[in-house]
Write an enzyme that holds these catalytic residues in place. Structure first.
Site, PDB file in Angstrom:
ATOM      1  CD  GLN A   1      18.266  43.148  46.474  1.00 16.60           C
ATOM      2  OE1 GLN A   1      17.325  43.533  45.799  1.00 16.60           O
ATOM      3  NE2 GLN A   1      19.522  43.347  46.117  1.00 16.60           N
ATOM      4  N   GLY A   2      18.105  40.610  50.828  1.00 17.42           N
ATOM      5  CA  GLY A   2      19.240  39.928  51.427  1.00 17.42           C
ATOM      6  C   GLY A   2      20.120  39.283  50.380  1.00 17.42           C
ATOM      7  CE1 TYR A   3      18.652  38.902  45.902  1.00 16.39           C
ATOM      8  CE2 TYR A   3      19.887  40.001  44.177  1.00 16.39           C
ATOM      9  CZ  TYR A   3      18.790  39.267  44.567  1.00 16.39           C
ATOM     10  OH  TYR A   3      17.848  38.908  43.645  1.00 16.39           O
TER      11      TYR A   3
ATOM     12  CD  GLU B   1      18.783  47.228  41.305  1.00 14.87           C
ATOM     13  OE1 GLU B   1      19.112  47.908  42.288  1.00 14.87           O
ATOM     14  OE2 GLU B   1      19.403  46.215  40.942  1.00 14.87           O
TER      15      GLU B   1
END
Length: 421
Positions: free
Chosen positions: A142-144, A261
């Site tokens: 996940q690229g947050y 989530e």
């Protein structure tokens, strides 16, 4: 509220338990209990193989799809996954934890990306990605978060520039769990030049196998492990058809993902917490720390009671009308609880908490044991996944209707337990 399981659920439990007993053998048995928080680096090869074993039997993606509640768990869904009701998903989580099966290597793809694609993705995106995730063959990260945009995710600066049928991505992400071993990454990036805050952000699906365009650097933590990473994008390519929810709608998609989530995976997390609490209680009994110490006894009992309360609260909030404050309440509850458990783990050890296994002949002669890793890892529990300050702000504004903070100080919720998981 009735928290008991029905006859069909118990039949499902028996099947799940039998399957786990017959398949957790060989290398998989050796990997039992590996890969938990602070130890996600453990056993990557057998855990990836275990994902394929789960996928072949249909256990990955249990309950995907809107018709899951009307289906029998013995039938298969459209992507190769078993169908299953919400309560059966809870039962599976319980039995999985009871069997001490390896921590899921495909958690991000199954529990974060897949529900997001089901809610916001195109038919083509679902058909391309969900079967591979369901087979346990495709791992995601996940690229947050970014160095300047953690809990204040709306401050992200990674850009994606459209060039014909592709986007060129430039920027940096941080705290990216398992990026070193992921096949794909879902990335939040600005696709509108000059946009700010929540505007002009898109949600892109990016292949990680792009040498020279994507660099992954492990981050060594206090525990000595490095499951988190920095990820640098230097003109990395994403296809235009891999924008989820449409260009510029990334913030809505990202916030939808964060709501997923906090679902059944929260119960899985709590089962792991129960295992850790049991380990601390056994250590307290072994060391004699509770002898003549009523205050410590009270703290241990309180930890148990609070964990039971968190379970009931999680079950109460599953299904039904979405509660805008429920995810923030859940994060506040488990973050503080887990941090206090880490402190208890050291308290029951007393001065011996500063010591650990020592082997002069080993490459790393001093290694932390499980309880020491627990303490160090939990120091970050009230920060990652949206800090306590951010969660209280969300509750104040969205639930209690209190005035918003001045704009220059306002933060926004961010992503996943344990960093960008």
């Amino acid at each position: 509220m009735d928290f008991e399981f029905g006859v069909e659920d118990e039949a499902f439990r028996a099947e799940a338990r039998a399957w786990l007993e017959t398949h957790l053998v060989g290398d998989f048995a050796q990997a039992r209990g590996s890969g938990g928080p602070g130890s996600e680096h453990e056993g990557s090869a057998p855990r990836r193989a275990w994902e394929r074993e789960l996928g072949a039997a249909g256990w990955v993606g249990l309950g995907w799809g809107p018709d899951a509640e009307a289906s029998t768990y013995k039938s298969k869904g459209p992507y190769g996954n078993r169908s299953g009701t919400l309560t059966q998903q809870v039962v599976w989580a319980e039995e999985y934890a009871r069997a001490k099966a390896p921590a899921r290597y495909g958690h991000i793809g199954e529990n974060l990306l897949a529900p997001t694609l089901l809610a916001y993705g195109s038919k083509e995106q679902k058909e391309e990605f969900l079967p591979a995730i369901a087979r346990g063959e495709q791992m995601w990260c996940q690229g947050y978060s970014e160095p300047g945009a953690g809990s204040d995710l709306a401050g992200l600066r990674t850009t994606a520039v459209r060039e014909g049928g592709t986007y060129r991505i430039t920027g940096q992400k941080i705290w990216t769990s398992l990026a070193h071993d992921a096949d794909w990454c879902f990335v939040l990036a600005r696709t509108e030049a000059g946009s700010a805050r929540h505007k002009g952000i898109s949600f892109l699906l990016v292949p990680m196998d792009q040498p020279g365009r994507i660099e992954v650097r492990p981050i060594t933590q206090l525990t000595g492990t490095s499951e988190f990473n920095e990820v640098f994008f230097d003109g990395a390519v994403a296809r235009a058809e891999h924008v989820v929810g449409g260009e510029g709608n990334g913030w809505q998609v990202a916030m939808g993902l964060l709501a997923f989530e906090r679902g059944v995976s929260t119960l899985v997390q709590q089962i792991g917490f129960a295992e850790e609490l049991g380990r601390v209680v056994r250590e307290a009994a072994r060391s004699g720390a509770v002898d003549g110490d009523p205050v410590l006894k009270d703290r241990l009992v309180r930890q148990w009671a609070e964990l039971r309360t968190m379970r009931w609260n999680a079950l109460r909030t599953l299904g039904g009308t979405p509660d805008p404050g429920a995810p923030s309440v859940a994060k506040l509850l488990w973050g503080g609880w887990h941090q206090r458990l880490g402190e208890l783990a050291m308290q029951v050890r007393g001065t011996l908490a500063t010591l650990g296994p020592y082997d002069w002949t080993a490459e790393k002669p001093y290694e932390l044991d499980a309880l020491q890793r627990l303490f160090l890892f939990t120091r970050a529990d009230t920060i990652y996944g949206g800090s306590d300050e951010i969660q209280r702000g969300i509750i104040a504004e969205r639930v209690l209707g209190l005035p918003k903070e001045p704009k220059q100080h306002k933060g926004s919720p961010q992503g996943s337990q344990g960093g960008d998981r």
